[in-house]
Write a protein that holds these residues in place. Structure first.
Motif, PDB file in Angstrom:
ATOM      1  N   ARG A 258       0.841  -1.203   0.000  1.00  0.00           N
ATOM      2  CA  ARG A 258       0.000   0.000   0.000  1.00  0.00           C
ATOM      3  C   ARG A 258       0.869   1.244   0.000  1.00  0.00           C
ATOM      4  N   LYS A 259       0.696   2.108  -0.973  1.00  0.00           N
ATOM      5  CA  LYS A 259       1.431   3.365  -1.056  1.00  0.00           C
ATOM      6  C   LYS A 259       0.759   4.435  -0.210  1.00  0.00           C
ATOM      7  N   LYS A 260      -0.540   4.552  -0.355  1.00  0.00           N
ATOM      8  CA  LYS A 260      -1.363   5.427   0.469  1.00  0.00           C
ATOM      9  C   LYS A 260      -2.796   4.937   0.328  1.00  0.00           C
ATOM     10  N   LYS A 261      -3.709   5.560   0.995  1.00  0.00           N
ATOM     11  CA  LYS A 261      -5.086   5.097   0.974  1.00  0.00           C
ATOM     12  C   LYS A 261      -5.619   5.063  -0.461  1.00  0.00           C
ATOM     13  N   LYS A 263      -4.283   3.536  -2.961  1.00  0.00           N
ATOM     14  CA  LYS A 263      -3.222   3.518  -3.969  1.00  0.00           C
ATOM     15  C   LYS A 263      -2.198   2.448  -3.610  1.00  0.00           C
ATOM     16  N   THR A 265       1.531   0.392  -4.538  1.00  0.00           N
ATOM     17  CA  THR A 265       2.859   0.692  -5.051  1.00  0.00           C
ATOM     18  C   THR A 265       3.153  -0.161  -6.282  1.00  0.00           C
TER      19      THR A 265
END
Length: 523
Positions: A258-261, A263, A265
């Motif tokens: 998880r890169k951010k909520k 999103k 990677t």
């Protein structure tokens, strides 16, 4: 009246504007050509024969435009139904006599396996008394069916002049101590997820429909524990590949971590093939050049060859380590196919020139040629074709009819720059014409990500690489992956570390395939 000098200045200004407009028009033409090629590529993705995606048609027969949403009208006079509020029943846990929680219901088929007590063998019936019974349940699997194995062990009291002895044989060993999962279930779980791309949440739904109540977290934990057991086997397979003289390598994207909520990677699998028809899927978090060195090592060996596409990472590795870099003709062919929309005649000419190369390779394979006979055939038949093709490339680039931005110009420059790397297969019989064998093997990654979309963690992505390395290699050797996993999962924990390479599929078929370990469900 306009003077002659002013008239000349006006002509000069108009000529200058005309030159600027001509240059601007040339830029616009190149831009239109580039955008047309991109549009054609997107059309192929949406409507191409190999794509499974289909666009919905509107009632009048026309298709949706880009960004247009079709919303059916609701009938305002339709009857309204009130749905009763849902109340969930609290699950009650069923326990057997040993206090073991039963994770299945009465609809699940149960097969009973009686375990004899070695302490009463040879004794008469009046010399002992059965005073109880213990049961252990294991979740097992046949293809398309879940089964509960019930191990029944009599608890006996052996009569003696001294104090009586209570005896009960232990439950059979399992891959994971005190786990409900039989080895057949573990193998089936891995095969369903990584060979048939069935995500764990769907497998849990199927288990639930079969009357078996387990959590998705439990299934995930089983996959990770199996990955820990099998990772050394995959790494032994990588060592075998590193020792081979000719290695094929590529990279394919994946979403992992998880890169951010909302999103994920972007990361990559770097499959590398070599050894005895072996492949390993290595997970790295980027497409940086250093990953090639991490995958193949700093000292690949004298006279080694890496076969790849035109990505600069492989060329950099070859220059740094003294390795030869042979390049793939199939990737070169695709560069011309990209230009087919703008230069169909020239592209057809290029493809017609190189098509016989694959026909020659097919004949070499059918005749089982190798070594010097294979090299002689390539020099005699393939070399004139290659020389004719590169002469055509030089001639087409030299006539000046193509713009530098033209797709065909880019394709021509692509192969011209890589001429030596593309011709290397002519003199080395161990070097393949293309990397199609590798690309067919790595197809499991794109097929998988269409089903499970992404790996929630980077650790999960690493385990995907471990399992796919072993399963795909099994298929290349004609080994049933299920039989292999059932055997190796039971064997790996006690197998000597110094002989771990014996458990790789290429060597397993020699050492263990004739008498593999099986599950009790198969006895």
């Amino acid at each position: 009246m306009i003077s002659e000098a002013e008239h000349q200045r006006k002509i000069s200004r108009l000529q200058s504007e005309n030159t600027q407009l001509a240059a601007l028009n040339k830029d616009f033409a190149a831009r239109v050509e580039e955008l047309s090629a991109q549009l054609q590529w997107f059309k192929n993705q949406l409507f191409g024969a190999t794509s499974e995606r289909r666009m919905s048609a509107l009632p009048d027969g026309r298709q949706l435009c880009l960004g247009e949403v079709f919303e059916p009208k609701l009938d305002e006079n339709a009857a309204v139904q009130t749905v009763a509020e849902h109340q969930r029943k609290k699950r009650s846990l069923s326990l057997n006599e040993d206090g073991e929680r039963l994770f299945f219901d009465e609809n699940v088929p149960v097969e009973e396996i009686r375990i004899s007590n070695p302490d009463v063998e040879g004794l008469d019936e009046n010399e002992y008394e059965v005073i109880g019974r213990k049961e252990t349940h294991r979740l097992a699997q046949r293809p398309g069916q879940y089964v509960i194995l019930r191990y029944v062990r009599d608890v006996v009291k052996i009569k003696s002049e001294d104090a009586p002895v209570i005896s009960c044989p232990p439950a059979p060993g399992s891959v994971f101590e005190k786990s409900h999962a039989d080895v057949s279930f573990l193998a089936g779980l891995l095969i369903d997820k990584f060979q048939y791309h069935l995500p764990l949440y769907r497998q849990r739904q199927r288990l639930d429909r079969s009357g078996i109540k387990v959590s998705r977290a439990w299934l995930t934990q089983l996959v990770h524990r199996c990955g820990d057991l099998l990772e050394p086997v995959a790494m032994a397979q990588l060592e075998s590949i590193r020792k081979s003289r000719v290695k094929l390598m590529d990279e394919t994207p994946i979403k992992a971590g998880r890169k951010k909520k909302g999103k994920m990677t972007k990361a990559y699998f770097w499959p590398v093939m070599g050894g005895e028809k072996e492949i390993v899927f290595l997970y790295f978090d980027s497409r940086e050049h250093r990953h090639v060195f991490e995958a193949l090592g700093e000292n690949p060996g004298a006279d080694s060859v890496i076969v790849s596409d035109g990505y600069g990472a492989y060329e950099a590795f070859a220059k740094s380590t003294g390795t030869l870099n042979a390049q793939c003709w199939a990737h070169s062919r695709r560069e011309f196919i990209k230009a087919e929309a703008v230069e169909p005649d020239k592209v057809k000419e290029a493809l017609d020139l190189i098509r016989p190369l694959w026909e020659i390779e097919k004949k070499i394979e059918e005749d089982h040629l190798g070594g010097e006979p294979k090299r002689f055939t390539r020099l005699e038949q393939s070399k004139p074709i290659v020389e004719t093709f590169f002469a055509w490339v030089d001639e087409t680039l030299g006539d000046g009819a193509l713009l530098p931005t033209n797709r065909l110009t880019k394709a021509l420059n692509y192969v011209k720059k890589r001429k030596d790397a593309l011709m290397l297969f002519l003199t080395d019989p161990d070097v393949p014409l293309d990397t199609n064998t590798l690309e067919r093997a790595l197809r499991v990654i794109p097929m998988g990500r269409k089903n499970w979309l992404f790996c929630w963690t980077e650790v999960g992505a690493k385990y995907v690489g471990v399992f796919q390395s072993l399963i795909v290699t099994c298929k290349m050797h004609g080994i049933d992956p299920y039989t292999y996993l059932v055997d190796v999962l039971q064997r790996v924990d006690d197998h000597p570390k110094s002989q771990i390479d014996q458990l790789t599929p290429a060597k397993w078929s020699t050492y263990f395939a004739d008498n593999p370990l099986r599950s009790d469900i198969n006895h």
